[in-house]
Write a protein that holds these residues in place. Structure first.
Motif, PDB file in Angstrom:
ATOM      1  N   ALA A   1       0.713  -1.306  -0.096  1.00  0.00           N
ATOM      2  CA  ALA A   1       0.020   0.013  -0.007  1.00  0.00           C
ATOM      3  C   ALA A   1       0.935   1.120   0.037  1.00  0.00           C
ATOM      4  N   GLY A   2       0.734   2.030  -1.052  1.00  0.00           N
ATOM      5  CA  GLY A   2       1.346   3.161  -1.126  1.00  0.00           C
ATOM      6  C   GLY A   2       2.895   3.290  -1.670  1.00  0.00           C
ATOM      7  N   GLY A   3       2.973   1.989  -2.153  1.00  0.00           N
ATOM      8  CA  GLY A   3       4.489   1.788  -2.819  1.00  0.00           C
ATOM      9  C   GLY A   3       4.443   2.565  -4.263  1.00  0.00           C
ATOM     10  N   ALA A   4       3.818   2.593  -5.058  1.00  0.00           N
ATOM     11  CA  ALA A   4       3.731   3.167  -6.117  1.00  0.00           C
ATOM     12  C   ALA A   4       4.040   4.778  -6.299  1.00  0.00           C
TER      13      ALA A   4
ATOM     14  N   LEU B   1       9.593  17.763  -7.546  1.00  0.00           N
ATOM     15  CA  LEU B   1       9.018  16.842  -6.656  1.00  0.00           C
ATOM     16  C   LEU B   1       7.677  17.439  -6.210  1.00  0.00           C
ATOM     17  N   ALA B   2       7.639  18.728  -5.983  1.00  0.00           N
ATOM     18  CA  ALA B   2       6.375  19.368  -5.929  1.00  0.00           C
ATOM     19  C   ALA B   2       5.165  19.126  -6.488  1.00  0.00           C
ATOM     20  N   ALA B   3       5.362  18.867  -7.785  1.00  0.00           N
ATOM     21  CA  ALA B   3       4.322  18.328  -8.803  1.00  0.00           C
ATOM     22  C   ALA B   3       3.494  17.045  -8.261  1.00  0.00           C
ATOM     23  N   LEU B   4       4.112  16.447  -7.251  1.00  0.00           N
ATOM     24  CA  LEU B   4       3.337  15.362  -6.894  1.00  0.00           C
ATOM     25  C   LEU B   4       2.127  15.536  -6.210  1.00  0.00           C
ATOM     26  N   ALA B   5       2.228  16.797  -5.665  1.00  0.00           N
ATOM     27  CA  ALA B   5       0.944  17.399  -4.914  1.00  0.00           C
ATOM     28  C   ALA B   5      -0.443  17.174  -5.658  1.00  0.00           C
ATOM     29  N   LEU B   6      -0.079  17.352  -7.098  1.00  0.00           N
ATOM     30  CA  LEU B   6      -1.133  17.157  -7.915  1.00  0.00           C
ATOM     31  C   LEU B   6      -2.199  15.827  -8.156  1.00  0.00           C
ATOM     32  N   ILE B   7      -1.297  14.828  -7.497  1.00  0.00           N
ATOM     33  CA  ILE B   7      -1.730  13.387  -7.809  1.00  0.00           C
ATOM     34  C   ILE B   7      -2.055  12.659  -6.457  1.00  0.00           C
ATOM     35  N   VAL B   8      -1.517  13.480  -5.311  1.00  0.00           N
ATOM     36  CA  VAL B   8      -1.459  12.684  -4.012  1.00  0.00           C
ATOM     37  C   VAL B   8      -2.863  12.379  -3.501  1.00  0.00           C
ATOM     38  N   GLY B   9      -4.028  13.410  -3.664  1.00  0.00           N
ATOM     39  CA  GLY B   9      -5.302  12.691  -3.408  1.00  0.00           C
ATOM     40  C   GLY B   9      -5.787  11.641  -4.163  1.00  0.00           C
ATOM     41  N   ILE B  10      -5.614  11.663  -5.252  1.00  0.00           N
ATOM     42  CA  ILE B  10      -6.222  10.521  -6.392  1.00  0.00           C
ATOM     43  C   ILE B  10      -5.311   9.227  -5.980  1.00  0.00           C
ATOM     44  N   ASP B  11      -4.263   9.349  -5.996  1.00  0.00           N
ATOM     45  CA  ASP B  11      -3.249   8.017  -5.717  1.00  0.00           C
ATOM     46  C   ASP B  11      -3.907   6.907  -4.504  1.00  0.00           C
TER      47      ASP B  11
END
Length: 121
Positions: free
Chosen positions: A44-47, A63-73
């Motif tokens: 869980a959360g590995g990807a 790396l800050a761009a990850l904030a765009l998909i953290v909710g749907i991931d």
């Protein structure tokens, strides 16, 4: 399936922040993801961690761009883990049948939560 998600997520993030990746950069990212994603499909959360480490290691996307998909991931992660476990179970049954080592009656008993009858040799 995991590598497809990682590739699409990295391309989405690059486009979202306005970075055009060359095909060489895309190929490097896919290669690094193929190496780093082994064994993480059932975690869980590995990807997300693999995506974050790959983006950091390659350095083309901030790396800050990850904030765009953290909710749907998190939602996608539950589906990926379920499909991975289901695929592993199916593969074990196929290999067991292929090797004539699969006992369907014992499998039904286990799935029905009954104790299998002891086998006398």
């Amino acid at each position: 399936m995991l590598i497809v998600y990682l590739t699409m997520a990295s391309l989405f993030l690059a486009q979202a922040v306005g970075i055009d990746l060359s095909w060489q950069q895309q190929l490097v990212m896919v290669g690094v993801m193929m190496l780093t994603s082994k064994g993480t499909a059932g975690i869980a959360g590995g990807a997300f961690i693999v995506l974050a480490s790959t983006i950091t290691a390659v350095g083309h996307i901030p790396l800050a761009a990850l904030a765009l998909i953290v909710g749907i991931d998190r939602i996608l992660n539950e589906g990926r883990v379920f499909i991975n476990v289901l695929g592993n179970a199916f593969a074990a049954i196929v290999v067991g049948k292929w090797e004539n080592d699969f006992d369907a009656e014992k499998a039904r008993a286990v799935l029905a939560r009954k104790r299998p009858q002891p086998v006398d040799d």
